[in-house]
Design a protein around this motif. Structure first.
Motif, PDB file in Angstrom:
ATOM      1  N   GLN A  22       0.833  -1.207   0.000  1.00 57.32           N
ATOM      2  CA  GLN A  22       0.000   0.000   0.000  1.00 57.32           C
ATOM      3  C   GLN A  22       0.869   1.259   0.000  1.00 57.32           C
ATOM      4  OE1 GLN A  22      -2.462  -0.497   3.435  1.00 57.32           O
ATOM      5  NE2 GLN A  22      -3.825  -2.010   2.457  1.00 57.32           N
ATOM      6  N   ASP A  23       1.956   1.248   0.775  1.00 58.88           N
ATOM      7  CA  ASP A  23       2.863   2.402   0.797  1.00 58.88           C
ATOM      8  C   ASP A  23       3.485   2.633  -0.574  1.00 58.88           C
ATOM      9  OD1 ASP A  23       2.279   2.760   3.451  1.00 58.88           O
ATOM     10  OD2 ASP A  23       4.117   1.794   4.187  1.00 58.88           O
ATOM     11  N   VAL A  24       3.895   1.547  -1.231  1.00 61.27           N
ATOM     12  CA  VAL A  24       4.499   1.666  -2.560  1.00 61.27           C
ATOM     13  C   VAL A  24       3.487   2.211  -3.553  1.00 61.27           C
ATOM     14  CG1 VAL A  24       5.418   0.312  -4.491  1.00 61.27           C
ATOM     15  CG2 VAL A  24       6.279  -0.071  -2.184  1.00 61.27           C
ATOM     16  N   ALA A  25       2.234   1.759  -3.457  1.00 63.04           N
ATOM     17  CA  ALA A  25       1.202   2.268  -4.365  1.00 63.04           C
ATOM     18  C   ALA A  25       0.962   3.757  -4.132  1.00 63.04           C
ATOM     19  CB  ALA A  25      -0.092   1.475  -4.166  1.00 63.04           C
ATOM     20  N   GLN A  26       0.983   4.177  -2.866  1.00 64.45           N
ATOM     21  CA  GLN A  26       0.814   5.601  -2.552  1.00 64.45           C
ATOM     22  C   GLN A  26       1.958   6.423  -3.130  1.00 64.45           C
ATOM     23  OE1 GLN A  26       0.599   6.090   1.667  1.00 64.45           O
ATOM     24  NE2 GLN A  26      -1.401   7.055   1.601  1.00 64.45           N
ATOM     25  N   ILE A  27       3.181   5.955  -2.934  1.00 65.15           N
ATOM     26  CA  ILE A  27       4.346   6.678  -3.442  1.00 65.15           C
ATOM     27  C   ILE A  27       4.311   6.723  -4.963  1.00 65.15           C
ATOM     28  CG2 ILE A  27       6.875   6.588  -3.649  1.00 65.15           C
ATOM     29  CD1 ILE A  27       6.913   5.492  -0.787  1.00 65.15           C
ATOM     30  N   LEU A  30       1.836   9.369  -6.027  1.00 61.16           N
ATOM     31  CA  LEU A  30       2.367  10.716  -5.854  1.00 61.16           C
ATOM     32  C   LEU A  30       3.409  11.043  -6.909  1.00 61.16           C
ATOM     33  CD1 LEU A  30       2.775  10.899  -1.974  1.00 61.16           C
ATOM     34  CD2 LEU A  30       1.088  12.085  -3.368  1.00 61.16           C
ATOM     35  N   ASN A  31       4.294  10.091  -7.170  1.00 64.10           N
ATOM     36  CA  ASN A  31       5.340  10.335  -8.153  1.00 64.10           C
ATOM     37  C   ASN A  31       4.774  10.456  -9.554  1.00 64.10           C
ATOM     38  OD1 ASN A  31       7.371  10.441  -6.281  1.00 64.10           O
ATOM     39  ND2 ASN A  31       7.962   8.307  -6.508  1.00 64.10           N
ATOM     40  N   SER A  32       3.738   9.700  -9.874  1.00 68.06           N
ATOM     41  CA  SER A  32       3.160   9.828 -11.211  1.00 68.06           C
ATOM     42  C   SER A  32       2.495  11.189 -11.378  1.00 68.06           C
ATOM     43  CB  SER A  32       2.160   8.697 -11.475  1.00 68.06           C
ATOM     44  OG  SER A  32       1.037   8.824 -10.612  1.00 68.06           O
TER      45      SER A  32
END
Length: 116
Positions: A22-27, A30-32
């Motif tokens: 979930q953290d990776v998906a959030q990051i 944001l980065n996209s």
């Protein structure tokens, strides 16, 4: 390790991996968003690039010129030699003091044994 401890460890690891996902998906989200904003900014600006002049094919035509407007004062080298002389004198003095101190320490340490 019994089966219940292994099962609880596996469940904890699974929950931790889900949290990391979930953290990776959030990051990534944001980065996209940031990447899309940078792409739109780049598309809105026209960047003019300077076209470099073609280099000469023959290396004999290349020339490097180095110029300097700063000159060394006339007394610089005399001051430098004086400084190096004083440094050498100080080094010799410190070496002499160290050797005298070492000699005195050795004399005090072994003088009573030499006399007997």
């Amino acid at each position: 390790m019994d089966e219940t401890a292994a099962l609880s460890l596996a469940l904890d690891a699974s929950k931790t991996l889900e949290g990391i996902g979930q953290d990776v998906a959030q990051i990534k989200g944001l980065n996209s968003d940031v990447l899309d904003a940078l792409r739109s900014l780049q598309a809105s600006q026209v960047v003019a690039e300077d076209v470099p002049a073609p280099l000469a094919a023959d290396s004999s035509e290349w020339q490097t010129v180095v110029s300097s407007s700063v000159e060394v004062p006339a007394s610089f080298f005399l001051d430098l030699m004086g400084f190096q002389y004083m440094q050498t004198v100080l080094f010799v003095f410190m070496l002499l003091a160290l050797l005298l101190n070492l000699g005195a320490s050795l004399w005090l340490a072994f003088s009573d044994k030499w006399r007997s």
